[in-house]
Design an enzyme around this catalytic site. Structure first.
Site, PDB file in Angstrom:
ATOM      1  N   ASP A 132       6.082  -2.833   3.712  1.00 50.81           N
ATOM      2  CA  ASP A 132       6.163  -1.457   4.203  1.00 50.81           C
ATOM      3  C   ASP A 132       5.140  -1.155   5.287  1.00 50.81           C
ATOM      4  O   ASP A 132       5.027  -0.010   5.736  1.00 50.81           O
ATOM      5  CB  ASP A 132       5.965  -0.475   3.047  1.00 50.81           C
ATOM      6  CG  ASP A 132       7.197  -0.368   2.165  1.00 50.81           C
ATOM      7  OD1 ASP A 132       8.287  -0.741   2.621  1.00 50.81           O
ATOM      8  OD2 ASP A 132       7.058   0.083   1.012  1.00 50.81           O
ATOM      9  N   ARG A 155       1.217  -0.474  -1.807  1.00 50.54           N
ATOM     10  CA  ARG A 155       0.939  -0.169  -0.407  1.00 50.54           C
ATOM     11  C   ARG A 155      -0.548  -0.038  -0.097  1.00 50.54           C
ATOM     12  O   ARG A 155      -0.931   0.032   1.079  1.00 50.54           O
ATOM     13  CB  ARG A 155       1.665   1.106   0.010  1.00 50.54           C
ATOM     14  CG  ARG A 155       3.182   1.020  -0.085  1.00 50.54           C
ATOM     15  CD  ARG A 155       3.856   2.089   0.742  1.00 50.54           C
ATOM     16  NE  ARG A 155       3.570   1.909   2.161  1.00 50.54           N
ATOM     17  CZ  ARG A 155       3.944   2.762   3.106  1.00 50.54           C
ATOM     18  NH1 ARG A 155       4.589   3.863   2.773  1.00 50.54           N
ATOM     19  NH2 ARG A 155       3.649   2.539   4.381  1.00 50.54           N
ATOM     20  N   ARG A 206       3.471  12.596  -3.110  1.00 46.56           N
ATOM     21  CA  ARG A 206       2.511  11.580  -2.667  1.00 46.56           C
ATOM     22  C   ARG A 206       1.134  12.204  -2.430  1.00 46.56           C
ATOM     23  O   ARG A 206       0.285  12.212  -3.316  1.00 46.56           O
ATOM     24  CB  ARG A 206       3.032  10.886  -1.399  1.00 46.56           C
ATOM     25  CG  ARG A 206       4.365  10.144  -1.588  1.00 46.56           C
ATOM     26  CD  ARG A 206       4.233   8.919  -2.468  1.00 46.56           C
ATOM     27  NE  ARG A 206       5.474   8.163  -2.566  1.00 46.56           N
ATOM     28  CZ  ARG A 206       5.890   7.256  -1.697  1.00 46.56           C
ATOM     29  NH1 ARG A 206       5.154   6.963  -0.647  1.00 46.56           N
ATOM     30  NH2 ARG A 206       7.031   6.618  -1.877  1.00 46.56           N
ATOM     31  N   HIS A 263       8.103  12.609   1.409  1.00 44.46           N
ATOM     32  CA  HIS A 263       7.071  12.825   2.415  1.00 44.46           C
ATOM     33  C   HIS A 263       7.470  14.020   3.270  1.00 44.46           C
ATOM     34  O   HIS A 263       8.664  14.233   3.539  1.00 44.46           O
ATOM     35  CB  HIS A 263       6.932  11.610   3.344  1.00 44.46           C
ATOM     36  CG  HIS A 263       5.972  10.582   2.879  1.00 44.46           C
ATOM     37  ND1 HIS A 263       6.074   9.250   3.254  1.00 44.46           N
ATOM     38  CD2 HIS A 263       4.867  10.652   2.093  1.00 44.46           C
ATOM     39  CE1 HIS A 263       5.085   8.559   2.708  1.00 44.46           C
ATOM     40  NE2 HIS A 263       4.342   9.387   2.005  1.00 44.46           N
ATOM     41  N   CYS A 283       8.616   7.449  10.564  1.00 47.14           N
ATOM     42  CA  CYS A 283       7.881   6.572   9.646  1.00 47.14           C
ATOM     43  C   CYS A 283       7.299   5.369  10.373  1.00 47.14           C
ATOM     44  O   CYS A 283       6.227   4.882  10.027  1.00 47.14           O
ATOM     45  CB  CYS A 283       8.776   6.113   8.508  1.00 47.14           C
ATOM     46  SG  CYS A 283       9.178   7.385   7.301  1.00 47.14           S
TER      47      CYS A 283
END
Length: 280
Positions: free
Chosen positions: A74, A99, A144, A173, A273
């Site tokens: 990612d 992550r 998040r 997000h 992103c």
């Protein structure tokens, strides 16, 4: 007719930081878009990503790259790595354990480029949940980034931070549910595009008060990653599947630039992103 309709907006050259999707894949599921049984076409993903980079450069923007790291699939989602405002870098502290190693890789790049980097104590996922818009930084929470990180961002940047609560897990997000259309330094305050039902009732009221002339997207366009877009003030790099949003943007006087990043939708990502903006 609204004063914004058919207005010609200026394009402002931007500086973007990206990461090649050499190791991009779906190895785990940390959002509703990710499924263990989905196969990623890595060749197609690289071609789509390269087209995005070529498109940015064709429109006069500077693009720099962070080297990808094996085992971090990612890392291509550069927006989650930091928020950069006036040359100050607030790094990331990821919610998902998988992550977390990405933070050090991006912080190393910023430090080598001469930036001072503040590593947040709270869970904070960079531009994924922190979006400069007009006079404010809009800050998402609910899935998040934490509210404590909003406080850190305000103290670090000295910019008013407006908290917004996300309530739909598909829009985990803020940058999947909202993006800024105009330059954050626009003396008129700028405006945004967003999907109202991604937000709590109170947050919807806040957005309506701050941005009465916002572009409101449908769920179909939001689910097509239409709000995971990047604007340079005039051109809007947007998912071609978000046809209704594209029509609205054109009607307002923006210039939609469709770029297909559909292979990245399998991991819950899109154009924004993959794009970290460096605001010097």
């Amino acid at each position: 007719m609204s004063s914004r309709r058919k207005r010609r907006y200026p394009s402002v050259p931007r500086r973007y930081l990206v990461c090649e999707p050499r190791y991009f894949d779906v190895h785990y599921a940390i959002n509703p878009w990710m499924r263990d049984d989905v196969r990623v076409d890595t060749v197609l993903a690289l071609a789509q990503w390269q087209h995005l980079i070529d498109t940015y450069r064709a429109h006069g923007h500077t693009v720099e790259t962070v080297p990808p790291v094996p085992g971090l699939p990612d890392m291509v989602f550069a927006a989650n790595s930091a928020l950069v405002v006036a040359g100050r870098v607030l790094g990331s502290n990821f919610h998902a354990e998988q992550r977390r190693p990405e933070s050090a890789e991006y912080e190393t790049w910023f430090k080598a480029a001469g930036y001072d980097v503040h590593h947040p104590a709270s869970v904070c996922e960079g531009e994924g949940d922190l979006v400069p818009a007009g006079r404010y930084v809009l800050a998402g929470s609910g899935f998040r980034t934490t509210r404590a990180a909003h406080d850190e961002a305000q103290e670090f940047f000295g910019v008013p931070v407006v908290g917004l609560r996300l309530v739909d897990p598909y829009f985990y997000h803020l940058d999947t549910a909202l993006f800024a259309l105009d330059d954050p330094d626009d003396p008129g305050g700028g405006t945004v595009a967003y999907y109202p039902q991604a937000f709590s009732p109170g947050s919807r009221e806040v957005l309506a008060r701050l941005f009465p002339d916002a572009v409101l997207a449908t769920r179909d366009d939001a689910m097509a990653f239409g709000l995971n877009s990047v604007s340079d003030g005039r051109h809007v790099f947007v998912a071609p599947q978000a046809t209704g949003l594209i029509a609205q943007l054109d009607h307002r006087g923006y210039v939609p630039v469709p770029v297909d990043l559909s292979e990245f939708h399998k991991a819950g990502g899109g154009i924004k992103c993959c794009t970290q903006e460096i605001r010097s």
